[in-house]
Design a protein around this motif. Structure first.
Motif, PDB file in Angstrom:
ATOM      1  N   LEU A  43     -10.097   3.779   0.102  1.00 19.00           N
ATOM      2  CA  LEU A  43      -9.302   2.940   0.867  1.00 19.00           C
ATOM      3  C   LEU A  43      -7.825   2.865   0.463  1.00 19.00           C
ATOM      4  CD1 LEU A  43     -11.768  -0.220   0.655  1.00 19.00           C
ATOM      5  CD2 LEU A  43     -11.202   1.250   2.700  1.00 19.00           C
ATOM      6  N   LEU A  44      -7.593   3.334  -1.010  1.00 19.56           N
ATOM      7  CA  LEU A  44      -6.081   3.460  -1.120  1.00 19.56           C
ATOM      8  C   LEU A  44      -5.586   4.790  -0.383  1.00 19.56           C
ATOM      9  CD1 LEU A  44      -6.068   3.630  -5.076  1.00 19.56           C
ATOM     10  CD2 LEU A  44      -4.736   2.144  -3.482  1.00 19.56           C
ATOM     11  N   GLY A  45      -6.539   5.519   0.032  1.00 23.51           N
ATOM     12  CA  GLY A  45      -5.887   6.808   0.880  1.00 23.51           C
ATOM     13  C   GLY A  45      -5.764   6.466   2.089  1.00 23.51           C
ATOM     14  N   THR A  46      -6.167   5.401   2.655  1.00 23.92           N
ATOM     15  CA  THR A  46      -6.078   4.898   4.046  1.00 23.92           C
ATOM     16  C   THR A  46      -4.772   4.067   4.124  1.00 23.92           C
ATOM     17  OG1 THR A  46      -7.409   2.932   4.072  1.00 23.92           O
ATOM     18  CG2 THR A  46      -8.448   5.221   4.483  1.00 23.92           C
ATOM     19  N   GLY A  47      -4.158   3.821   2.909  1.00 26.38           N
ATOM     20  CA  GLY A  47      -2.845   2.939   2.937  1.00 26.38           C
ATOM     21  C   GLY A  47      -3.076   1.365   2.741  1.00 26.38           C
ATOM     22  N   LEU A  48      -4.263   0.962   2.241  1.00 29.58           N
ATOM     23  CA  LEU A  48      -4.433  -0.260   2.266  1.00 29.58           C
ATOM     24  C   LEU A  48      -4.058  -0.883   1.000  1.00 29.58           C
ATOM     25  CD1 LEU A  48      -8.373  -0.770   3.513  1.00 29.58           C
ATOM     26  CD2 LEU A  48      -5.846  -0.850   4.850  1.00 29.58           C
ATOM     27  N   SER A  49      -3.632  -2.216   1.224  1.00 30.13           N
ATOM     28  CA  SER A  49      -3.090  -2.974   0.216  1.00 30.13           C
ATOM     29  C   SER A  49      -4.207  -3.398  -0.843  1.00 30.13           C
ATOM     30  CB  SER A  49      -2.044  -4.044   0.449  1.00 30.13           C
ATOM     31  OG  SER A  49      -3.059  -5.172   1.112  1.00 30.13           O
ATOM     32  N   ASN A  50      -3.950  -4.234  -2.181  1.00 30.77           N
ATOM     33  CA  ASN A  50      -5.080  -4.499  -2.933  1.00 30.77           C
ATOM     34  C   ASN A  50      -5.835  -5.634  -2.052  1.00 30.77           C
ATOM     35  OD1 ASN A  50      -4.409  -2.993  -4.859  1.00 30.77           O
ATOM     36  ND2 ASN A  50      -3.598  -4.540  -6.180  1.00 30.77           N
ATOM     37  N   ALA A  51      -5.018  -6.570  -1.363  1.00 27.54           N
ATOM     38  CA  ALA A  51      -5.631  -7.490  -0.942  1.00 27.54           C
ATOM     39  C   ALA A  51      -6.517  -7.081   0.506  1.00 27.54           C
ATOM     40  CB  ALA A  51      -4.528  -8.708  -0.049  1.00 27.54           C
ATOM     41  N   GLU A  52      -6.170  -6.219   1.202  1.00 30.83           N
ATOM     42  CA  GLU A  52      -6.836  -5.425   2.065  1.00 30.83           C
ATOM     43  C   GLU A  52      -8.392  -4.945   1.751  1.00 30.83           C
ATOM     44  OE1 GLU A  52      -3.515  -4.427   5.601  1.00 30.83           O
ATOM     45  OE2 GLU A  52      -3.706  -3.007   3.685  1.00 30.83           O
ATOM     46  N   ILE A  53      -7.952  -4.019   0.696  1.00 37.52           N
ATOM     47  CA  ILE A  53      -9.270  -3.371  -0.051  1.00 37.52           C
ATOM     48  C   ILE A  53     -10.199  -4.657  -0.406  1.00 37.52           C
ATOM     49  CG2 ILE A  53      -9.829  -2.120  -2.172  1.00 37.52           C
ATOM     50  CD1 ILE A  53      -7.291  -0.642  -2.059  1.00 37.52           C
ATOM     51  N   GLY A  54      -9.679  -5.588  -0.880  1.00 38.99           N
ATOM     52  CA  GLY A  54     -10.576  -6.581  -1.500  1.00 38.99           C
ATOM     53  C   GLY A  54     -11.219  -7.108  -0.280  1.00 38.99           C
ATOM     54  N   ALA A  55     -10.744  -7.414   0.914  1.00 38.26           N
ATOM     55  CA  ALA A  55     -11.366  -7.915   2.076  1.00 38.26           C
ATOM     56  C   ALA A  55     -12.292  -6.976   2.402  1.00 38.26           C
ATOM     57  CB  ALA A  55     -10.296  -8.149   3.170  1.00 38.26           C
ATOM     58  N   ARG A  56     -12.049  -5.796   2.427  1.00 34.39           N
ATOM     59  CA  ARG A  56     -12.975  -4.711   2.899  1.00 34.39           C
ATOM     60  C   ARG A  56     -14.548  -4.661   2.156  1.00 34.39           C
ATOM     61  NH1 ARG A  56     -11.174  -0.253   5.992  1.00 34.39           N
ATOM     62  NH2 ARG A  56      -9.726  -1.013   7.546  1.00 34.39           N
ATOM     63  N   LEU A  57     -14.182  -4.832   0.783  1.00 42.61           N
ATOM     64  CA  LEU A  57     -15.220  -4.565  -0.152  1.00 42.61           C
ATOM     65  C   LEU A  57     -15.718  -5.948  -0.892  1.00 42.61           C
ATOM     66  CD1 LEU A  57     -13.810  -1.457  -2.646  1.00 42.61           C
ATOM     67  CD2 LEU A  57     -15.374  -1.571  -0.469  1.00 42.61           C
ATOM     68  N   HIS A  58     -15.256  -7.087  -0.267  1.00 43.56           N
ATOM     69  CA  HIS A  58     -15.669  -8.368  -0.596  1.00 43.56           C
ATOM     70  C   HIS A  58     -15.416  -8.587  -2.153  1.00 43.56           C
ATOM     71  CE1 HIS A  58     -17.376  -8.580   3.359  1.00 43.56           C
ATOM     72  NE2 HIS A  58     -17.958  -7.386   3.133  1.00 43.56           N
ATOM     73  N   LEU A  59     -14.152  -8.309  -2.617  1.00 42.25           N
ATOM     74  CA  LEU A  59     -13.851  -8.591  -3.989  1.00 42.25           C
ATOM     75  C   LEU A  59     -12.583  -9.342  -4.184  1.00 42.25           C
ATOM     76  CD1 LEU A  59     -14.233  -4.792  -5.173  1.00 42.25           C
ATOM     77  CD2 LEU A  59     -15.817  -6.699  -5.555  1.00 42.25           C
ATOM     78  N   VAL A  60     -12.550  -9.988  -5.061  1.00 43.46           N
ATOM     79  CA  VAL A  60     -11.116 -10.703  -5.208  1.00 43.46           C
ATOM     80  C   VAL A  60     -10.087  -9.925  -5.731  1.00 43.46           C
ATOM     81  CG1 VAL A  60     -12.257 -13.080  -6.135  1.00 43.46           C
ATOM     82  CG2 VAL A  60     -11.578 -11.412  -7.845  1.00 43.46           C
ATOM     83  N   GLU A  61      -8.871 -10.098  -5.151  1.00 45.27           N
ATOM     84  CA  GLU A  61      -7.677  -9.246  -5.454  1.00 45.27           C
ATOM     85  C   GLU A  61      -7.548  -8.901  -7.074  1.00 45.27           C
ATOM     86  OE1 GLU A  61      -3.059  -8.874  -3.960  1.00 45.27           O
ATOM     87  OE2 GLU A  61      -4.390 -10.662  -3.240  1.00 45.27           O
ATOM     88  N   GLY A  62      -7.749  -9.850  -7.838  1.00 46.08           N
ATOM     89  CA  GLY A  62      -7.543  -9.494  -9.178  1.00 46.08           C
ATOM     90  C   GLY A  62      -8.552  -8.371  -9.885  1.00 46.08           C
TER      91      GLY A  62
ATOM     92  N   GLY B 232       0.745  -1.224  -0.038  1.00 45.67           N
ATOM     93  CA  GLY B 232      -0.044  -0.149   0.044  1.00 45.67           C
ATOM     94  C   GLY B 232       0.692   1.103  -0.003  1.00 45.67           C
ATOM     95  N   ALA B 233       0.062   2.367   0.080  1.00 44.80           N
ATOM     96  CA  ALA B 233       0.963   3.885   0.441  1.00 44.80           C
ATOM     97  C   ALA B 233       0.467   4.426   1.731  1.00 44.80           C
ATOM     98  CB  ALA B 233       0.460   4.579  -1.083  1.00 44.80           C
ATOM     99  N   TYR B 234       1.348   5.207   2.316  1.00 42.95           N
ATOM    100  CA  TYR B 234       0.917   5.594   3.575  1.00 42.95           C
ATOM    101  C   TYR B 234       1.211   6.983   3.554  1.00 42.95           C
ATOM    102  CZ  TYR B 234      -0.416   5.594   8.502  1.00 42.95           C
ATOM    103  OH  TYR B 234      -1.274   5.840   9.583  1.00 42.95           O
ATOM    104  N   LEU B 235       0.320   7.872   3.942  1.00 46.45           N
ATOM    105  CA  LEU B 235       0.676   9.421   4.189  1.00 46.45           C
ATOM    106  C   LEU B 235       0.072   9.599   5.747  1.00 46.45           C
ATOM    107  CD1 LEU B 235      -0.758  10.933   0.902  1.00 46.45           C
ATOM    108  CD2 LEU B 235       1.617  10.909   1.852  1.00 46.45           C
ATOM    109  N   SER B 236       1.111  10.223   6.493  1.00 48.64           N
ATOM    110  CA  SER B 236       0.765  10.728   7.589  1.00 48.64           C
ATOM    111  C   SER B 236      -0.272  11.752   7.578  1.00 48.64           C
ATOM    112  CB  SER B 236       1.862  11.309   8.452  1.00 48.64           C
ATOM    113  OG  SER B 236       1.759  12.389   9.356  1.00 48.64           O
ATOM    114  N   ARG B 237      -1.418  11.857   8.470  1.00 52.80           N
ATOM    115  CA  ARG B 237      -2.407  12.686   8.100  1.00 52.80           C
ATOM    116  C   ARG B 237      -1.851  14.145   8.113  1.00 52.80           C
ATOM    117  NH1 ARG B 237      -7.375  12.887   6.622  1.00 52.80           N
ATOM    118  NH2 ARG B 237      -7.778  11.045   7.838  1.00 52.80           N
TER     119      ARG B 237
END
Length: 219
Positions: free
Chosen positions: A164-183, A122-127
């Motif tokens: 979710l990208l803005g909160t620093g999540l990886s593709n796998a973590e975004i998939g888990a949040r949105l119930h989507l496969v990583e692809g 992921g990407a991470y930005l301090s607030r």
């Protein structure tokens, strides 16, 4: 176990950062460096998951070190440590492929969260860094005076992915949040980057912050 190389020319700063990271059993500092040249050599030797670099260091600064690491060893994510007033350095580091930015005087929890985020892809930005970057963009002082991002062109799902990208999540973590496969997430991320005209996840995260999509993070 996430392996980290820590580079800062101030020994006390390195000691403090190491102490914070040691509180997380999933993080191990495998090497330290006092300048950018040593940092690059250390990454070549240890191949850590994350290089945590101070922006301003002697011999070779953190930005130049980040560029070399990004070019030669892309498997190591680069997380930059910055202070207030280094906006121009942040803009340069963005161009050199840095994966995230943290304030030295920031919340210690952000340090641990940032390491986990960039290690996971992921990407991470301090607030506070994000707020300064966005303010700089709006004033035309950073990132070559970049214009506002066309967030309105995104679909509803792409808005969710961008947030979710803005909160620093990886593709796998975004998939888990949105119930989507990583692809599927990867395809949405590519679409978001293309529509916004940004080069990487960090710039997408900046767009998310500028659009007010990220809310408050508690990681």
């Amino acid at each position: 176990m996430i392996q980290v190389l820590l580079a800062d020319d101030e020994a006390m700063i390195r000691a403090g950062v190491r102490a914070i990271l040691s509180k997380d059993p999933g993080i191990e500092v495998v090497a330290e460096a006092a300048d950018g040249h040593e940092a690059v050599q250390g990454v070549r030797r240890h191949r850590p998951d994350v290089a945590l670099l101070d922006i301003q260091m002697p011999r070779l600064d953190g930005i130049a070190a980040a560029a070399r690491i990004h070019r030669e060893l892309p498997g190591t994510a680069v997380l930059m440590l910055t202070t207030f007033g280094e906006d121009d350095f942040i803009a340069r580091a963005l161009q050199e492929g840095a994966n995230g930015f943290l304030l030295k005087a920031g919340d210690p929890r952000e340090l641990i969260a940032g390491v986990h985020a960039v290690a996971a892809g992921g990407a991470y930005l301090s607030r506070k860094v994000a707020d300064r970057v966005v303010a700089g963009l709006r004033g035309g002082h950073m990132a070559n005076g970049a214009s506002r991002y066309p967030v309105g062109d995104l679909t509803e799902r792409e808005h969710e992915v961008l947030a979710l990208l803005g909160t620093g999540l990886s593709n796998a973590e975004i998939g888990a949040r949105l119930h989507l496969v990583e692809g599927t997430v990867k395809a949405h991320v590519s679409a978001v980057l293309g529509k916004l005209g940004v080069r990487n996840r960090v710039e997408a995260a900046i767009a998310a912050h500028e659009a007010g999509l990220t809310g408050r993070r508690d990681r």
